[in-house]
Design an enzyme around this catalytic site. Structure first.
Site, PDB file in Angstrom:
ATOM      1  N   SER A 145       0.826  -1.217   0.000  1.00 48.96           N
ATOM      2  CA  SER A 145       0.000   0.000   0.000  1.00 48.96           C
ATOM      3  C   SER A 145       0.856   1.261   0.000  1.00 48.96           C
ATOM      4  N   LEU A 246      -1.813   3.675 -12.509  1.00 49.08           N
ATOM      5  CA  LEU A 246      -2.800   2.992 -11.665  1.00 49.08           C
ATOM      6  C   LEU A 246      -4.193   3.596 -11.852  1.00 49.08           C
ATOM      7  N   ASN A 247      -4.274   4.907 -12.057  1.00 47.46           N
ATOM      8  CA  ASN A 247      -5.596   5.505 -12.303  1.00 47.46           C
ATOM      9  C   ASN A 247      -6.280   4.817 -13.479  1.00 47.46           C
ATOM     10  N   ALA A 249      -5.717   1.730 -14.716  1.00 46.98           N
ATOM     11  CA  ALA A 249      -6.082   0.341 -14.439  1.00 46.98           C
ATOM     12  C   ALA A 249      -7.250   0.285 -13.451  1.00 46.98           C
ATOM     13  N   GLN A 286     -39.762 -15.258  -0.751  1.00 45.10           N
ATOM     14  CA  GLN A 286     -39.496 -13.814  -0.607  1.00 45.10           C
ATOM     15  C   GLN A 286     -38.046 -13.536  -0.198  1.00 45.10           C
ATOM     16  N   ILE A 344     -27.167 -18.562  -2.706  1.00 48.24           N
ATOM     17  CA  ILE A 344     -28.389 -18.991  -3.416  1.00 48.24           C
ATOM     18  C   ILE A 344     -28.174 -20.357  -4.075  1.00 48.24           C
ATOM     19  N   GLU A 370      -4.545  -2.935  -6.932  1.00 47.29           N
ATOM     20  CA  GLU A 370      -4.845  -1.599  -7.483  1.00 47.29           C
ATOM     21  C   GLU A 370      -5.295  -0.638  -6.386  1.00 47.29           C
TER      22      GLU A 370
HETATM   23  P1  TGC Z   1       1.641  11.344  -2.434  1.00 49.31           P
HETATM   24  O1  TGC Z   1       2.768  11.956  -1.626  1.00 49.31           O
HETATM   25  O2  TGC Z   1       0.242  11.742  -2.180  1.00 49.31           O
HETATM   26  O3  TGC Z   1       1.950  11.560  -3.983  1.00 49.31           O
HETATM   27  C1  TGC Z   1       3.200  11.268  -4.573  1.00 49.31           C
HETATM   28  C2  TGC Z   1       3.179  11.821  -5.992  1.00 49.31           C
HETATM   29  O4  TGC Z   1       2.173  11.137  -6.774  1.00 49.31           O
HETATM   30  C3  TGC Z   1       1.127  12.070  -7.182  1.00 49.31           C
HETATM   31  N1  TGC Z   1      -0.144  11.341  -7.045  1.00 49.31           N
HETATM   32  C4  TGC Z   1      -0.837  10.902  -8.094  1.00 49.31           C
HETATM   33  N2  TGC Z   1      -0.609  11.029  -9.401  1.00 49.31           N
HETATM   34  C5  TGC Z   1      -1.494  10.450 -10.238  1.00 49.31           C
HETATM   35  N3  TGC Z   1      -2.555   9.747  -9.792  1.00 49.31           N
HETATM   36  C6  TGC Z   1      -2.826   9.591  -8.474  1.00 49.31           C
HETATM   37  N4  TGC Z   1      -3.868   8.868  -8.071  1.00 49.31           N
HETATM   38  C7  TGC Z   1      -1.932  10.177  -7.555  1.00 49.31           C
HETATM   39  N5  TGC Z   1      -1.857  10.228  -6.193  1.00 49.31           N
HETATM   40  C8  TGC Z   1      -0.756  10.945  -5.904  1.00 49.31           C
HETATM   41  C9  TGC Z   1       1.274  13.249  -6.256  1.00 49.31           C
HETATM   42  O5  TGC Z   1       0.778  14.426  -6.861  1.00 49.31           O
HETATM   43  C10 TGC Z   1       2.779  13.295  -6.075  1.00 49.31           C
HETATM   44  O6  TGC Z   1       3.350  13.809  -7.273  1.00 49.31           O
HETATM   45  P2  TGC Z   1       4.727  14.693  -7.244  1.00 49.31           P
HETATM   46  O7  TGC Z   1       5.016  14.952  -8.684  1.00 49.31           O
HETATM   47  O8  TGC Z   1       4.403  15.910  -6.442  1.00 49.31           O
HETATM   48  O9  TGC Z   1       5.761  13.847  -6.577  1.00 49.31           O
HETATM   49  O10 TGC Z   1       1.778   9.775  -2.312  1.00 49.31           O
HETATM   50  P3  TGC Z   1       1.750   8.846  -1.026  1.00 49.31           P
HETATM   51  O11 TGC Z   1       3.086   8.198  -0.883  1.00 49.31           O
HETATM   52  O12 TGC Z   1       1.216   9.597   0.166  1.00 49.31           O
HETATM   53  O13 TGC Z   1       0.736   7.708  -1.479  1.00 49.31           O
HETATM   54  C11 TGC Z   1      -0.629   7.925  -1.623  1.00 49.31           C
HETATM   55  C12 TGC Z   1      -1.347   6.576  -1.803  1.00 49.31           C
HETATM   56  C13 TGC Z   1      -1.383   5.797  -0.504  1.00 49.31           C
HETATM   57  C14 TGC Z   1      -2.769   6.917  -2.240  1.00 49.31           C
HETATM   58  C15 TGC Z   1      -0.645   5.735  -2.895  1.00 49.31           C
HETATM   59  O14 TGC Z   1       0.606   5.313  -2.481  1.00 49.31           O
HETATM   60  C16 TGC Z   1      -1.436   4.533  -3.309  1.00 49.31           C
HETATM   61  O15 TGC Z   1      -2.313   4.632  -4.153  1.00 49.31           O
HETATM   62  N6  TGC Z   1      -1.131   3.328  -2.735  1.00 49.31           N
HETATM   63  C17 TGC Z   1      -1.711   2.081  -3.207  1.00 49.31           C
HETATM   64  C18 TGC Z   1      -0.688   1.311  -4.038  1.00 49.31           C
HETATM   65  C19 TGC Z   1      -1.327   0.579  -5.171  1.00 49.31           C
HETATM   66  O16 TGC Z   1      -2.439   0.831  -5.600  1.00 49.31           O
HETATM   67  N7  TGC Z   1      -0.594  -0.355  -5.747  1.00 49.31           N
HETATM   68  C20 TGC Z   1      -1.057  -1.083  -6.906  1.00 49.31           C
HETATM   69  C21 TGC Z   1       0.070  -1.827  -7.575  1.00 49.31           C
HETATM   70  S1  TGC Z   1      -0.251  -2.364  -9.233  1.00 49.31           S
HETATM   71  C22 TGC Z   1      -1.434  -3.518  -9.110  1.00 49.31           C
HETATM   72  O17 TGC Z   1      -1.986  -3.769  -8.089  1.00 49.31           O
HETATM   73  C23 TGC Z   1      -1.800  -4.233 -10.374  1.00 49.31           C
HETATM   74  S2  TGC Z   1      -2.954  -5.475 -10.122  1.00 49.31           S
HETATM   75  C24 TGC Z   1      -3.160  -6.188 -11.607  1.00 49.31           C
HETATM   76  C25 TGC Z   1      -4.390  -5.689 -12.344  1.00 49.31           C
HETATM   77  O18 TGC Z   1      -4.637  -4.474 -12.409  1.00 49.31           O
HETATM   78  O19 TGC Z   1      -5.121  -6.462 -12.892  1.00 49.31           O
HETATM   79  P1  FAD Z   2      -0.465  -4.255   2.692  1.00 48.64           P
HETATM   80  O1  FAD Z   2      -0.119  -2.940   2.113  1.00 48.64           O
HETATM   81  O2  FAD Z   2       0.510  -4.920   3.598  1.00 48.64           O
HETATM   82  O3  FAD Z   2      -1.865  -4.117   3.434  1.00 48.64           O
HETATM   83  C1  FAD Z   2      -2.383  -5.129   4.309  1.00 48.64           C
HETATM   84  C2  FAD Z   2      -3.658  -4.574   4.960  1.00 48.64           C
HETATM   85  O4  FAD Z   2      -3.329  -3.401   5.727  1.00 48.64           O
HETATM   86  C3  FAD Z   2      -4.696  -4.128   3.923  1.00 48.64           C
HETATM   87  O5  FAD Z   2      -5.982  -4.389   4.392  1.00 48.64           O
HETATM   88  C4  FAD Z   2      -4.456  -2.637   3.846  1.00 48.64           C
HETATM   89  O6  FAD Z   2      -5.567  -1.893   3.364  1.00 48.64           O
HETATM   90  C5  FAD Z   2      -4.139  -2.315   5.295  1.00 48.64           C
HETATM   91  N1  FAD Z   2      -3.409  -1.059   5.426  1.00 48.64           N
HETATM   92  C6  FAD Z   2      -2.159  -0.755   4.975  1.00 48.64           C
HETATM   93  N2  FAD Z   2      -1.851   0.513   5.245  1.00 48.64           N
HETATM   94  C7  FAD Z   2      -2.937   1.043   5.876  1.00 48.64           C
HETATM   95  C8  FAD Z   2      -3.253   2.324   6.395  1.00 48.64           C
HETATM   96  N3  FAD Z   2      -2.415   3.357   6.276  1.00 48.64           N
HETATM   97  N4  FAD Z   2      -4.460   2.493   6.971  1.00 48.64           N
HETATM   98  C9  FAD Z   2      -5.357   1.472   7.045  1.00 48.64           C
HETATM   99  N5  FAD Z   2      -5.113   0.243   6.574  1.00 48.64           N
HETATM  100  C10 FAD Z   2      -3.918   0.034   6.003  1.00 48.64           C
HETATM  101  N6  FAD Z   2       1.364  -5.136  -7.790  1.00 48.64           N
HETATM  102  C11 FAD Z   2       2.086  -4.643  -8.842  1.00 48.64           C
HETATM  103  O7  FAD Z   2       2.907  -3.752  -8.673  1.00 48.64           O
HETATM  104  N7  FAD Z   2       1.912  -5.143 -10.096  1.00 48.64           N
HETATM  105  C12 FAD Z   2       1.046  -6.138 -10.365  1.00 48.64           C
HETATM  106  O8  FAD Z   2       0.914  -6.562 -11.540  1.00 48.64           O
HETATM  107  C13 FAD Z   2       0.283  -6.696  -9.296  1.00 48.64           C
HETATM  108  N8  FAD Z   2      -0.567  -7.740  -9.510  1.00 48.64           N
HETATM  109  C14 FAD Z   2      -1.189  -8.343  -8.440  1.00 48.64           C
HETATM  110  C15 FAD Z   2      -1.931  -9.510  -8.653  1.00 48.64           C
HETATM  111  C16 FAD Z   2      -2.521 -10.149  -7.573  1.00 48.64           C
HETATM  112  C17 FAD Z   2      -3.269 -11.433  -7.788  1.00 48.64           C
HETATM  113  C18 FAD Z   2      -2.440  -9.588  -6.274  1.00 48.64           C
HETATM  114  C19 FAD Z   2      -3.128 -10.253  -5.111  1.00 48.64           C
HETATM  115  C20 FAD Z   2      -1.711  -8.441  -6.064  1.00 48.64           C
HETATM  116  C21 FAD Z   2      -1.064  -7.805  -7.144  1.00 48.64           C
HETATM  117  N9  FAD Z   2      -0.253  -6.671  -6.945  1.00 48.64           N
HETATM  118  C22 FAD Z   2       0.474  -6.147  -8.011  1.00 48.64           C
HETATM  119  C23 FAD Z   2       0.004  -6.196  -5.598  1.00 48.64           C
HETATM  120  C24 FAD Z   2      -1.130  -5.342  -5.010  1.00 48.64           C
HETATM  121  O9  FAD Z   2      -1.163  -4.083  -5.591  1.00 48.64           O
HETATM  122  C25 FAD Z   2      -0.885  -5.243  -3.489  1.00 48.64           C
HETATM  123  O10 FAD Z   2      -1.191  -6.515  -2.959  1.00 48.64           O
HETATM  124  C26 FAD Z   2      -1.727  -4.174  -2.823  1.00 48.64           C
HETATM  125  O11 FAD Z   2      -1.320  -2.891  -3.238  1.00 48.64           O
HETATM  126  C27 FAD Z   2      -1.687  -4.267  -1.299  1.00 48.64           C
HETATM  127  O12 FAD Z   2      -0.388  -4.427  -0.822  1.00 48.64           O
HETATM  128  P2  FAD Z   2      -0.038  -5.603   0.234  1.00 48.64           P
HETATM  129  O13 FAD Z   2      -0.588  -6.872  -0.326  1.00 48.64           O
HETATM  130  O14 FAD Z   2       1.410  -5.526   0.483  1.00 48.64           O
HETATM  131  O15 FAD Z   2      -0.865  -5.274   1.499  1.00 48.64           O
END
Ligand code: TGC
Ligand code: FAD
Length: 391
Positions: A145, A246-247, A249, A286, A344, A370
């Site tokens: 995260s 990520l936005n 996806a 129901q 169901i 995501e």
């Molecule tokens: P923060 O300090 O707020 O921002 C850092 C820089 O990023 C910019 N920014 C964004 N830009 C575009 N879109 C957004 N949604 C943005 N949010 C922030 C921000 O303006 C700043 O830019 P700059 O140029 O000033 O440096 O960032 P933070 O470290 O406090 O993090 C915020 C948080 C927690 C929301 C972010 O880290 C987050 O979204 N965490 C979740 C991680 C996540 O979603 N991982 C996904 C990995 S990929 C995946 O899961 C693929 S799954 C496979 C599939 O899709 O099928």
């Molecule tokens: P953690 O970040 O350790 O979180 C564990 C729990 O703690 C969650 O419930 C979380 O919400 C909670 N938590 C964490 N911080 C806070 C907080 N500040 N406040 C409250 N609750 C909190 N990543 C990629 O980069 N590329 C990929 O292609 C990709 N594909 C994936 C495919 C699969 C099948 C899966 C399962 C994951 C994939 N991911 C990928 C990773 C995915 O994005 C991460 O699993 C996700 O971002 C969460 O990270 P984590 O699993 O380390 O959980």
């Protein structure tokens, strides 16, 4: 009195909000999923295997890889059309939508938005056709995260960079030809286009998943991988890079989750009409009808929300908070719908003979990846209060 159910999954005539072109694209993808994905997906899920390369070529031919991007062999469709395609793909399986999301919205989007002209010309046409498979490495074992803490690093060495670190949970990792890897440098977080046959690069597959089994998930290990500076994405040096991708996806997930939930509800309605207990169809009780009605409401609301965000996006008027609202709501509601539909089907609901438990297990990953449910809740909380509560 018994009446014929009318368009049970489009009670609000949401189709009337779509153009003929949107409907044509949607129906083409739906036909592909019916013919190519649905007959085999339970077996792929059960065996934990997906013919990624074969499917990537077919999905390229179908035109859905990077379909909402402009130029470089991409179709340049509306965001709405892309969303509708995601709905149909995920009605097949979240793993298929994941394949398309990671290729188009993560790996291709990174190159499209932040790459040089030469990088775009080199990689995007082959990725759009499915000949080149991409993955996107952001998450690490200790930083999910909170990607800002990443340890993967890139150090300058003459005209090259040396990359070290480990990425975790990377979709398509071990089948990819190219990995977009995000790494810490002395000058911020940068993206690198890493060819997966580079010395020092390996991608062991992650096994024993009980979710997204029809999807390849891997670790990426970078052990002194040498990458030319020409493979660095030149246009970004902060977390803004990966978060921008990520936005895109996450936007696909708004629609995809509706597809998975729709497939569950369709199955549950038809099962409940044909399954009899106490001498009548269980759909005639129901309590069952309340479940079906509540789910149909949530499904239609989720689709309206997705279409609204798509329309804003097509007007270049959407923002990341709106995408978070959609991801938060639609992943959560789809998961609830899948669980309710499972109930169901009674005992039949726990087998792969029906799609519901597969969707249900998949949606557990979709709920987490995501950006978890909690991360998107905090994004909305920050938008409401102005106070970031992540740390
Ligand atoms: P923060 O300090 O707020 O921002 C850092 C820089 O990023 C910019 N920014 C964004 N830009 C575009 N879109 C957004 N949604 C943005 N949010 C922030 C921000 O303006 C700043 O830019 P700059 O140029 O000033 O440096 O960032 P933070 O470290 O406090 O993090 C915020 C948080 C927690 C929301 C972010 O880290 C987050 O979204 N965490 C979740 C991680 C996540 O979603 N991982 C996904 C990995 S990929 C995946 O899961 C693929 S799954 C496979 C599939 O899709 O099928
Ligand atoms: P953690 O970040 O350790 O979180 C564990 C729990 O703690 C969650 O419930 C979380 O919400 C909670 N938590 C964490 N911080 C806070 C907080 N500040 N406040 C409250 N609750 C909190 N990543 C990629 O980069 N590329 C990929 O292609 C990709 N594909 C994936 C495919 C699969 C099948 C899966 C399962 C994951 C994939 N991911 C990928 C990773 C995915 O994005 C991460 O699993 C996700 O971002 C969460 O990270 P984590 O699993 O380390 O959980």
């Amino acid at each position: 009195m018994t009446r014929e159910p009318i368009a049970p999954l489009d009670l609000l005539d949401i189709d009337s909000l779509l153009s003929e072109e949107d409907i044509a694209i949607r129906d083409t993808v739906r036909k592909y999923v019916e013919k190519r994905i649905k007959p085999d997906v339970a077996t792929w899920f059960e065996e934990g295997k997906l013919p990624v390369r074969e499917l990537a070529l077919e999905l390229g031919e179908l035109g859905v890889l990077g379909m909402h991007l402009d130029g470089y062999g991409c179709a340049g469709t509306s965001a709405l059309a892309y969303g509708l395609a995601c709905t149909e793909l995920e009605a097949g399986d979240s793993g298929i939508r994941s394949l398309v999301s990671v290729q188009g919205s993560l790996a291709m989007k990174a190159i499209h938005a932040f790459g040089s002209e030469e990088q775009k010309q080199t990689w995007l046409p082959g990725m759009a056709s499915g000949e080149i498979i991409g993955c996107f490495g952001l998450t690490e074992p200790d930083f999910g995260s909170n990607p800002s803490g990443m340890r993967t690093n890139a150090k300058r060495d003459g005209d090259d960079w040396i990359l070290n670190g480990t990425k975790m949970w990377i979709t398509n990792g071990s089948v990819a030809d190219v990995a977009v890897v995000w790494a810490r440098t002395d000058d911020g977080i940068k993206g690198f286009i890493v060819q997966t046959n580079s010395e020092g690069f390996s991608a062991p597959e992650i096994h024993r998943k009980m979710s997204l089994r029809a999807s390849v998930t891997s670790e990426l290990i970078l052990d002194n991988v040498r990458v030319a500076d020409s493979q660095r994405l030149p246009e970004v040096s902060s977390l803004r890079g990966p978060l921008t991708c990520l936005n895109e996806a996450r936007f696909g997930i708004l629609f995809g989750t509706v597809g998975a939930a729709r497939d569950c509800l369709e199955t549950a309605i038809s099962y409940s009409i044909s399954r009899e207990q106490f001498d009548k169809p269980i759909a005639g009780f129901q309590l069952t009808q309340k479940k079906l009605a509540d789910m149909a409401l949530e499904l239609q609301k989720a689709m309206l929300l997705a279409i609204h965000v798509a329309n804003l996006k097509d007007k270049h008027a959407s923002n990341a908070t709106q995408v978070s609202i959609g991801k938060l709501n639609n992943a959560r509601e789809a998961l609830k719908i899948a669980r309710e539909c499972r109930s169901i089907l009674g005992a039949n609901g726990v087998t792969l003979e029906y799609p519901i438990i597969r969707h249900m297990n998949n949606l557990e990953s979709v709920f987490t990846y995501e950006g978890t449910n909690e991360m998107h809740t905090l994004v909305v909380g920050e938008a409401l209060t102005g106070i970031a509560a992540f740390r």
